[in-house]
Write an enzyme that holds these catalytic residues in place. Structure first.
Site, PDB file in Angstrom:
ATOM      1  N   SER A  92       0.812  -1.219   0.000  1.00 54.58           N
ATOM      2  CA  SER A  92       0.000   0.000   0.000  1.00 54.58           C
ATOM      3  C   SER A  92       0.845   1.269   0.000  1.00 54.58           C
ATOM      4  O   SER A  92       0.370   2.323   0.424  1.00 54.58           O
ATOM      5  CB  SER A  92      -0.978   0.007   1.190  1.00 54.58           C
ATOM      6  OG  SER A  92      -1.820  -1.143   1.164  1.00 54.58           O
ATOM      7  N   ARG A  93       2.097   1.168  -0.429  1.00 53.76           N
ATOM      8  CA  ARG A  93       3.017   2.294  -0.471  1.00 53.76           C
ATOM      9  C   ARG A  93       3.335   2.862   0.914  1.00 53.76           C
ATOM     10  O   ARG A  93       3.844   3.969   1.036  1.00 53.76           O
ATOM     11  CB  ARG A  93       2.475   3.424  -1.374  1.00 53.76           C
ATOM     12  CG  ARG A  93       2.354   3.029  -2.852  1.00 53.76           C
ATOM     13  CD  ARG A  93       3.730   2.655  -3.419  1.00 53.76           C
ATOM     14  NE  ARG A  93       3.702   2.459  -4.861  1.00 53.76           N
ATOM     15  CZ  ARG A  93       3.541   1.281  -5.467  1.00 53.76           C
ATOM     16  NH1 ARG A  93       3.356   0.183  -4.735  1.00 53.76           N
ATOM     17  NH2 ARG A  93       3.566   1.180  -6.778  1.00 53.76           N
ATOM     18  N   LEU A  94       3.057   2.096   1.950  1.00 52.48           N
ATOM     19  CA  LEU A  94       3.412   2.517   3.310  1.00 52.48           C
ATOM     20  C   LEU A  94       4.779   1.940   3.644  1.00 52.48           C
ATOM     21  O   LEU A  94       4.938   1.086   4.521  1.00 52.48           O
ATOM     22  CB  LEU A  94       2.345   2.057   4.309  1.00 52.48           C
ATOM     23  CG  LEU A  94       0.945   2.621   4.057  1.00 52.48           C
ATOM     24  CD1 LEU A  94      -0.049   2.074   5.080  1.00 52.48           C
ATOM     25  CD2 LEU A  94       0.970   4.153   4.110  1.00 52.48           C
TER      26      LEU A  94
END
Length: 217
Positions: A195-197
């Site tokens: 999630s691009r975290l």
């Protein structure tokens, strides 16, 4: 002027990063320890050219430039690479002795960024590495006027032939060729996450000690 449209095939490229994580609890207190661990894992995973790193310099015109170089050693003093001192990067480092390095181990979804001051290695250290290189690489250091305009590849071939005839099997290290050491004052370790975290841990010097902190992705 209208904006140039982005090709849809490029715009739609996506990847979910899910191979690993990087936590404060499991990372090293020292950036060198963390780097050594990740580099050894890259070697064990047999990723392509795990020793390749991007070197960024800035010239007197304040324009940045990058290129790929190979790490040839590292310890508590810094990270070492070798090159032609008369090349563009050599000239830029002579004028502005600060640079940045970046490793990108795609298969492990990891990036390491290092910033700091550049210094030349000792002549003895440069001699030791030069003498360990294959003969054709040692001749190549004499043959290539790195970053200069040449009329064609024949110039390099002719220069290599001349150097081979002159030095035979024992070419000495050229005076314009040797090592640089980047002495870090900042490190960042990036681990891709879902999630691009992403996980980003930065180490920076404060009062002679390394401070570790998390950055937002």
């Amino acid at each position: 002027m209208p904006d140039t449209p982005i090709p849809q095939a490029i715009a739609d490229l996506r990847k979910s990063y899910e191979k690993a994580e990087l936590s404060e609890q499991d990372s090293h207190f020292s950036p060198l320890g963390q780097f050594d661990q990740w580099l050894q894992q890259a070697l064990a995973a047999q990723v392509p050219e795990p020793n390749a790193m991007t070197l960024a310099t800035v010239g007197g015109d304040l324009r940045p430039s990058t290129r790929i170089v190979l790490i040839k050693g590292y310890d508590e003093r810094g990270l070492v690479f070798f090159t032609n001192y008369d090349s563009r990067k050599g000239r830029e480092l002579a004028g502005n002795p600060y640079a940045a390095l970046q490793f990108h181990w795609v298969e492990l979804e990891r990036v390491v960024r290092i910033e700091g001051r550049i210094e030349r290695t000792s002549a003895e250290e440069s001699d030791r590495y030069y003498d360990s290189r294959p003969l054709d690489s040692r001749i190549g250091a004499w043959a290539s006027p790195q970053s200069e305009v040449i009329s064609g590849r024949g110039v390099l071939v002719a220069n290599a032939a001349k150097a081979s005839a002159r030095f035979l099997l024992h070419p000495p290290r050229p005076p314009h060729w040797g090592g640089f050491r980047l002495v870090p004052d900042g490190w960042e370790f990036w681990q891709g996450r879902k999630s691009r975290l992403h996980d980003r841990l930065r180490y920076r010097l404060e009062g002679g000690q390394w401070l570790r902190e998390r950055l937002a992705p």
